[in-house]
Motif scaffolding. Structure first.
Motif, short mmCIF file in Angstrom:
data_model
loop_
_atom_site.label_atom_id
_atom_site.label_comp_id
_atom_site.label_asym_id
_atom_site.label_seq_id
_atom_site.Cartn_x
_atom_site.Cartn_y
_atom_site.Cartn_z
N LEU A 1 0.63 -1.37 0.49
CA LEU A 1 -0.20 -0.74 0.01
C LEU A 1 0.96 1.01 0.10
CD1 LEU A 1 -2.86 0.91 0.37
CD2 LEU A 1 -2.50 1.12 2.17
N SER A 2 2.33 1.24 0.48
CA SER A 2 2.98 2.69 1.04
C SER A 2 3.93 2.65 -0.28
CB SER A 2 3.84 1.88 1.99
OG SER A 2 4.57 3.49 2.06
N ALA A 3 3.66 1.54 -1.05
CA ALA A 3 4.52 1.75 -2.35
C ALA A 3 3.86 2.23 -3.38
CB ALA A 3 5.06 0.25 -2.36
N ASP B 1 -10.18 -5.23 3.05
CA ASP B 1 -9.60 -4.69 4.80
C ASP B 1 -10.23 -4.19 5.57
OD1 ASP B 1 -8.29 -5.52 6.64
OD2 ASP B 1 -6.42 -5.54 5.90
N ASP B 2 -10.58 -3.72 6.69
CA ASP B 2 -10.76 -2.60 6.71
C ASP B 2 -9.76 -1.98 7.27
OD1 ASP B 2 -13.44 -2.83 6.76
OD2 ASP B 2 -14.44 -3.75 8.63
N GLU B 3 -8.67 -2.51 7.61
CA GLU B 3 -7.86 -2.61 8.67
C GLU B 3 -7.44 -2.12 8.18
OE1 GLU B 3 -3.48 -3.92 11.03
OE2 GLU B 3 -5.32 -4.41 11.20
N LEU B 4 -6.99 -2.42 6.21
CA LEU B 4 -6.18 -1.98 5.47
C LEU B 4 -6.83 -0.18 4.33
CD1 LEU B 4 -3.02 -2.31 3.87
CD2 LEU B 4 -4.80 -3.75 2.40
N ARG B 5 -8.40 -0.66 4.86
CA ARG B 5 -8.79 0.89 4.16
C ARG B 5 -8.68 1.87 5.20
NH1 ARG B 5 -14.09 -0.44 4.89
NH2 ARG B 5 -13.87 -2.41 2.38
N ALA B 6 -8.51 1.61 6.62
CA ALA B 6 -8.22 2.74 7.44
C ALA B 6 -6.72 3.17 7.29
CB ALA B 6 -8.48 2.51 9.03
#
Length: 192
Positions: free
Chosen positions: A8-10, A28-33
């Motif tokens: 995600l960062s890349a 993924d909710d955590e990844l969306r946050a």
């Protein structure tokens, strides 16, 4: 940092062109946050005003309030333990407040009276005239009448003459200094 967060960062930095990360963010909710926080951070770093973080701190405040100890009774004042002082302190406090209010009111009244005074009509104060010895005073029906002053033009003419004399004097001083400096330079230039 997990593998998905690194991807995600890349992807946010433009180093990765993989559409799989977009599907992972959708699921993924955590990844969306994380995605939202990264966008907020990027917007702040670029000084973009359109990005506003959605902060919900109600849960953390409610938890902090739950963990706070409850105060059952207020602490008793030490002045209340003495019977005489317990009654004097509130009275002194109220008296002090009343004194401050009265002082402010007096200052306002004097300030208004001072600012509402009429300006003197003459440009300067005149000394009171002393009457003849023995307490006699001139008799007049109207004592506040001001005398007409016709010498204003004379006064202006005198000021003009004085200013002209001062300007002439300054010019002559400058000419004299210039003449003296010329004489000194000619004396230094000629051998003796």
């Amino acid at each position: 940092m997990t593998h998905q967060q690194e991807k995600l960062s890349a992807f946010m930095d433009g180093e990765l062109e993989d559409n799989d990360i977009i599907n992972a963010v959708k699921q993924d909710d955590e990844l969306r946050a994380k995605w939202q926080r990264y966008h907020v951070i990027r917007g702040v770093m670029r000084k973009e005003a359109s990005v506003a973080p959605n902060l919900d701190i109600t849960a953390s405040v409610a938890a902090a309030l739950e963990s706070e100890p409850a105060i059952v009774a207020p602490k008793q004042s030490r002045w209340r333990s003495l019977p005489v002082l317990g009654n004097v302190v509130p009275f002194a406090k109220q008296s002090g407040q009343l004194a401050v209010a009265a002082s402010v009111a007096v200052a306002v009244i004097f300030g208004v009276q001072y600012s509402n005074q009429e300006a003197p009509t003459e440009p300067f104060m005149t000394a009171p005239t002393v009457g003849p010895i023995g307490g006699l005073a001139p008799v007049s029906l109207e004592q506040t009448r001001s005398l007409p002053r016709n010498d204003k033009n004379d006064l202006l003419e005198r000021k003009r003459k004085i200013n002209a004399l001062l300007a002439d004097h300054e010019q002559q001083v400058k000419l004299k200094q210039a003449k003296e400096s010329e004489e000194e330079s000619s004396e230094q230039g000629s051998p003796q």
